[in-house]
Design a protein around this motif. Structure first.
Motif, PDB file in Angstrom:
ATOM      1  N   MET A   1       0.853  -1.204   0.000  1.00  0.00           N
ATOM      2  CA  MET A   1       0.000   0.000   0.000  1.00  0.00           C
ATOM      3  C   MET A   1       0.887   1.251   0.000  1.00  0.00           C
ATOM      4  N   ILE A   2       0.525   2.230  -0.851  1.00  0.00           N
ATOM      5  CA  ILE A   2       1.324   3.462  -0.877  1.00  0.00           C
ATOM      6  C   ILE A   2       0.457   4.660  -0.475  1.00  0.00           C
ATOM      7  N   SER A   3       1.119   5.792  -0.218  1.00  0.00           N
ATOM      8  CA  SER A   3       0.379   6.972   0.255  1.00  0.00           C
ATOM      9  C   SER A   3      -0.350   7.635  -0.910  1.00  0.00           C
ATOM     10  N   TYR A   4      -1.316   8.465  -0.559  1.00  0.00           N
ATOM     11  CA  TYR A   4      -2.067   9.227  -1.558  1.00  0.00           C
ATOM     12  C   TYR A   4      -1.123  10.060  -2.416  1.00  0.00           C
ATOM     13  N   GLN A   5      -0.190  10.765  -1.763  1.00  0.00           N
ATOM     14  CA  GLN A   5       0.704  11.651  -2.502  1.00  0.00           C
ATOM     15  C   GLN A   5       1.605  10.868  -3.455  1.00  0.00           C
ATOM     16  N   LYS A   6       2.096   9.717  -3.009  1.00  0.00           N
ATOM     17  CA  LYS A   6       2.966   8.878  -3.856  1.00  0.00           C
ATOM     18  C   LYS A   6       2.178   8.382  -5.060  1.00  0.00           C
ATOM     19  N   ALA A   7       0.956   7.893  -4.801  1.00  0.00           N
ATOM     20  CA  ALA A   7       0.127   7.367  -5.888  1.00  0.00           C
ATOM     21  C   ALA A   7      -0.190   8.480  -6.884  1.00  0.00           C
ATOM     22  N   LEU A   8      -0.513   9.662  -6.346  1.00  0.00           N
ATOM     23  CA  LEU A   8      -0.838  10.787  -7.238  1.00  0.00           C
ATOM     24  C   LEU A   8       0.377  11.155  -8.089  1.00  0.00           C
ATOM     25  N   ASN A   9       1.562  11.188  -7.465  1.00  0.00           N
ATOM     26  CA  ASN A   9       2.772  11.526  -8.227  1.00  0.00           C
ATOM     27  C   ASN A   9       3.022  10.531  -9.344  1.00  0.00           C
ATOM     28  N   ILE A  10       2.763   9.243  -9.071  1.00  0.00           N
ATOM     29  CA  ILE A  10       2.963   8.215 -10.109  1.00  0.00           C
ATOM     30  C   ILE A  10       2.008   8.481 -11.276  1.00  0.00           C
ATOM     31  N   VAL A  11       0.736   8.733 -10.945  1.00  0.00           N
ATOM     32  CA  VAL A  11      -0.266   8.989 -11.985  1.00  0.00           C
ATOM     33  C   VAL A  11       0.134  10.220 -12.801  1.00  0.00           C
ATOM     34  N   LEU A  12       0.520  11.289 -12.083  1.00  0.00           N
ATOM     35  CA  LEU A  12       0.858  12.535 -12.787  1.00  0.00           C
ATOM     36  C   LEU A  12       2.106  12.380 -13.653  1.00  0.00           C
ATOM     37  N   SER A  13       3.024  11.491 -13.221  1.00  0.00           N
ATOM     38  CA  SER A  13       4.250  11.297 -14.009  1.00  0.00           C
ATOM     39  C   SER A  13       3.939  10.631 -15.347  1.00  0.00           C
ATOM     40  N   LYS A  14       2.761  10.047 -15.490  1.00  0.00           N
ATOM     41  CA  LYS A  14       2.365   9.409 -16.756  1.00  0.00           C
ATOM     42  C   LYS A  14       1.600  10.371 -17.648  1.00  0.00           C
ATOM     43  N   SER A  15       1.399  11.621 -17.202  1.00  0.00           N
ATOM     44  CA  SER A  15       0.600  12.555 -18.005  1.00  0.00           C
ATOM     45  C   SER A  15       1.330  12.882 -19.297  1.00  0.00           C
ATOM     46  N   LYS A  16       0.549  13.122 -20.338  1.00  0.00           N
ATOM     47  CA  LYS A  16       1.103  13.392 -21.677  1.00  0.00           C
ATOM     48  C   LYS A  16       0.024  14.053 -22.510  1.00  0.00           C
ATOM     49  N   SER A  17       0.433  14.778 -23.532  1.00  0.00           N
ATOM     50  CA  SER A  17      -0.573  15.357 -24.439  1.00  0.00           C
ATOM     51  C   SER A  17      -1.214  14.203 -25.204  1.00  0.00           C
ATOM     52  N   PHE A  18      -2.506  14.284 -25.426  1.00  0.00           N
ATOM     53  CA  PHE A  18      -3.207  13.244 -26.199  1.00  0.00           C
ATOM     54  C   PHE A  18      -3.229  13.606 -27.688  1.00  0.00           C
ATOM     55  N   GLY A  19      -2.426  14.582 -28.086  1.00  0.00           N
ATOM     56  CA  GLY A  19      -2.390  15.023 -29.476  1.00  0.00           C
ATOM     57  C   GLY A  19      -3.198  16.302 -29.634  1.00  0.00           C
ATOM     58  N   LEU A  20      -3.217  16.810 -30.865  1.00  0.00           N
ATOM     59  CA  LEU A  20      -3.879  18.097 -31.123  1.00  0.00           C
ATOM     60  C   LEU A  20      -4.978  17.911 -32.169  1.00  0.00           C
ATOM     61  N   GLU A  21      -5.949  18.807 -32.160  1.00  0.00           N
ATOM     62  CA  GLU A  21      -6.972  18.781 -33.215  1.00  0.00           C
ATOM     63  C   GLU A  21      -7.480  20.186 -33.467  1.00  0.00           C
ATOM     64  N   GLU A  22      -8.001  20.402 -34.699  1.00  0.00           N
ATOM     65  CA  GLU A  22      -8.559  21.706 -35.018  1.00  0.00           C
ATOM     66  C   GLU A  22     -10.067  21.642 -34.862  1.00  0.00           C
ATOM     67  N   ILE A  23     -10.642  22.624 -34.178  1.00  0.00           N
ATOM     68  CA  ILE A  23     -12.097  22.598 -33.947  1.00  0.00           C
ATOM     69  C   ILE A  23     -12.716  23.965 -34.252  1.00  0.00           C
ATOM     70  N   ASP A  24     -14.067  23.964 -34.369  1.00  0.00           N
ATOM     71  CA  ASP A  24     -14.792  25.231 -34.558  1.00  0.00           C
ATOM     72  C   ASP A  24     -14.808  26.000 -33.251  1.00  0.00           C
ATOM     73  N   LEU A  25     -14.807  27.306 -33.359  1.00  0.00           N
ATOM     74  CA  LEU A  25     -14.845  28.149 -32.159  1.00  0.00           C
ATOM     75  C   LEU A  25     -16.083  27.848 -31.308  1.00  0.00           C
ATOM     76  N   GLU A  26     -17.190  27.505 -31.953  1.00  0.00           N
ATOM     77  CA  GLU A  26     -18.433  27.186 -31.223  1.00  0.00           C
ATOM     78  C   GLU A  26     -18.222  26.032 -30.238  1.00  0.00           C
ATOM     79  N   ASP A  27     -17.242  25.172 -30.493  1.00  0.00           N
ATOM     80  CA  ASP A  27     -17.020  23.996 -29.642  1.00  0.00           C
ATOM     81  C   ASP A  27     -15.839  24.193 -28.687  1.00  0.00           C
ATOM     82  N   ALA A  28     -15.352  25.432 -28.572  1.00  0.00           N
ATOM     83  CA  ALA A  28     -14.068  25.639 -27.886  1.00  0.00           C
ATOM     84  C   ALA A  28     -14.168  25.770 -26.364  1.00  0.00           C
TER      85      ALA A  28
END
Ligand SMILES: Nc1nc2c(c(=O)[nH]1)N[C@H]1C(S)=C(S)[C@@H](COP(=O)(O)OP(=O)(O)OC[C@H]3O[C@@H](n4cnc5c(N)ncnc54)[C@H](O)[C@@H]3O)O[C@H]1N2
Ligand code: MOO
Length: 391
Positions: A1-28
Motif C-alpha cells: 500500500m502506498i500513500s495518496y501523494q505517492k500514488a498521485l505523483n505516479i499517476v501525474l508522471s504518466k501525463s502526456k498530451s493526447f495530441g492536437l486537433e482543429e475545432i470550430d470556435l463554437e465547440d471551444a
C-alpha cells in the motif's frame, strides 16, 4: 500500500498530451489552446468613440473655443474618411471611428444644440477623453492568447474578436469504461432484492462529461474471469481505460490477476485512503488503466483524486488545489488512512453532509467539496482548519 501523494505523483508522471486537433470556435469552451494566437491587427483597429457625442480637436479647447459647427454625423461602421478643421466638430456615435485630427469626444449630455451649432456645457476636458485609442488593447503581431490557455467564455469572445473561427486545441483523451459484477443490472431491468442498478456507469460518464469527454465505449461484464479478460483485452485501445469493481479481496475480484495475465504493468495496487483503498492502476503501451473500487462513493472519489488529476495535467489544465476552512462539526476516525468525506463549503466553514460510508448511494449529492481528515489526525473538532477540494 502506498500513500495518496505517492500514488498521485505516479499517476501525474504518466501525463502526456493526447495530441492536437482543429475545432470550430463554437465547440471551444472548456478546451485548452494548443497554439499562440497572434493579433492580426491592432485592437481597437481604429480610434473608437466610447460615447455618443461630438468629436473635436483638443487644440481648439485649449485656445478657448466652446462653440463648434457640426459638419455631419459619423455612425458606427462608417469609413473614417473625415478631416476636422478649427471650430468644427462631427456628431459621433458609440463604436464609430473618430475622424482624423479629432482627439476628444464630448458626450451629448454635455452639449447644447442649436441647429448645426454645438456649444459645450462643461469646461473640464482631457485629451483623448472618451476615445479608445487604436492599438491600446492589443498591438498587431503580438501574442494575444498564449498556447495552453484554458478557454473560458471570455477567451471564446476574444478569439471571435480576433476573427478565429477555427482553433488548434489539445485533443481530449479517448476513454473506455468497463463496469463489473454479477449483482449489477441495467436501469431498464427489474431488480431482484439482491441486485442493484449500475450507478457507476452513469456516475463515471457524468464525471467525464464535466471534462467534456464522451466515453468511446461502455461495457458491463459479469464476474467471469474469461469474459473479463477478453473484454479488457479488447478495450485496451484508448488513452484511458476505467474499470469499477473486482479489485479488493473477494473470491471474484479477478481484475489484478487478469491485468498481470494481459501484460499490463502494475503502477500500484492499494492506496492509504478511505474510501478507495483497493484502487489498482497500471499501464500498457499508451493506455493508462484505472481499476476503481466498486463502491459508488469510492469510484467517485478515486476518479476525482486520480483520473481527473491525470486528465487535467495531461491537458495542461491547472489541477484543483486544496483549500482550508474551519470544519463545523466534530469527526473521529480509527483508521490510519487519509479519510475523504463530502462537505458543504458555505464560504465561511465546512458543513456536514449525511453519508453512511462508501456504499451509500447518496454520494454526498448536496456537497460541493471533498474534505480530508489526514492519516495522523484521529479527531477533528469543530473550528479546526480542514483541507478540502472543490468539486
Ligand atoms: N476483505 C476485504 N474486503 C474488502 C476490502 C478489503 O480490503 N478487504 N475492501 C473494501 C473496500 S474499501 C471496497 S471499496 C470494496 C471494493 O470492492 P471491489 O472493488 O472489489 O468491488 P466489488 O466487490 O465488485 O463491489 C463493491 C460494492 O460496490 C457495488 N458496486 C460494484 N459495481 C457497481 C456499479 N457499477 N454500480 C453500483 N454499485 C456497484 C457492489 O455491489 C458492492 O456492494 O471492497 C471492500 N471489501
Ligand atoms: O474504499 Mo472502500 O471505498 O473504503 O469502501
Amino acid at each position: 500500500m502506498i500513500s495518496y501523494q505517492k500514488a498521485l505523483n505516479i499517476v501525474l508522471s504518466k501525463s502526456k498530451s493526447f495530441g492536437l486537433e482543429e475545432i470550430d470556435l463554437e465547440d471551444a469552451l472548456g478546451r485548452v489552446l494548443a497554439e499562440d494566437i497572434v493579433a492580426p491587427r491592432d485592437f481597437p483597429p481604429f480610434n473608437r468613440s466610447a460615447m455618443d457625442g461630438i468629436a473635436l480637436r483638443f487644440e481648439d479647447l485649449e485656445t478657448g473655443i466652446r462653440e463648434f459647427k457640426c459638419l455631419e454625423t459619423v455612425f458606427a461602421g462608417a469609413e473614417n474618411k473625415f478631416e476636422i478643421q478649427t471650430g468644427e466638430c462631427y456628431k459621433i456615435m458609440t463604436g464609430a471611428a473618430v475622424p482624423k485630427n479629432a482627439d476628444v469626444v464630448i458626450r451629448i449630455e454635455d452639449v447644447a444644440t442649436d441647429l448645426d451649432m454645438m456649444s459645450l456645457l462643461k469646461h473640464d476636458f482631457k485629451i483623448y477623453q472618451n476615445i479608445a485609442l487604436m492599438g491600446q488593447d492589443l498591438k498587431k503581431n503580438t501574442v494575444a492568447i498564449q498556447k495552453r490557455s484554458f478557454i473560458n467564455p471570455a477567451t471564446v469572445g476574444m478569439l471571435a474578436s480576433l476573427g478565429k473561427s477555427r482553433i488548434l486545441v489539445e485533443r481530449l483523451p479517448s476513454v473506455n469504461i468497463i463496469t463489473t459484477g454479477d449483482e449489477i443490472i441495467g436501469l431498464h431491468q427489474k431488480p431482484f432484492p439482491f441486485q442493484i442498478f449500475n450507478s457507476n456507469a452513469y456516475t463515471l460518464r457524468a464525471l467525464l462529461m464535466e471534462d467534456l469527454i464522451k466515453p468511446e465505449k461502455y461495457t458491463h461484464i459479469k464476474d467471469d474471469r474469461t469474459s473479463l479478460k477478453s473484454a479488457i483485452e479488447k478495450h485496451l485501445n484508448t488513452d484511458i481505460l476505467i474499470l469499477t469493481g473486482g479489485v479488493s479481496a473477494g473470491d471474484a475480484d479477478y481484475i489484478p490477476e487478469i491485468m498481470t495475465d494481459l501484460g499490463v504493468e502494475k503502477l500500484f495496487h492499494k492506496v492509504s485512503i478511505k474510501p478507495g483503498k483497493p484502487i489498482w492502476c497500471g499501464i500498457k503501451g499508451s493506455t493508462l488503466i484505472f481499476a476503481l473500487p466498486g463502491n459508488p462513493f469510492s469510484a467517485m472519489v478515486t476518479f476525482k483524486l486520480f483520473v481527473d488529476s491525470f486528465i487535467k495535467k495531461s491537458l495542461g489544465i491547472k489541477p484543483s488545489e486544496f483549500l482550508k476552512l474551519p470544519i463545523n462539526f466534530d469527526r473521529s476516525k480509527t483508521s490510519s488512512l487519509d479519510e475523504f468525506f463530502p462537505v458543504i463549503n458555505n464560504g465561511v466553514c465546512l458543513d456536514k453532509v449525511a453519508m453512511n460510508g462508501s456504499g451509500d448511494i447518496r454520494l454526498g449529492n448536496s456537497a460541493n467539496a471533498l474534505a480530508v481528515q489526514e492519516a495522523q489526525t484521529l479527531k477533528l473538532e469543530k473550528g479546526n482548519l480542514v483541507s478540502f477540494l472543490l468539486w
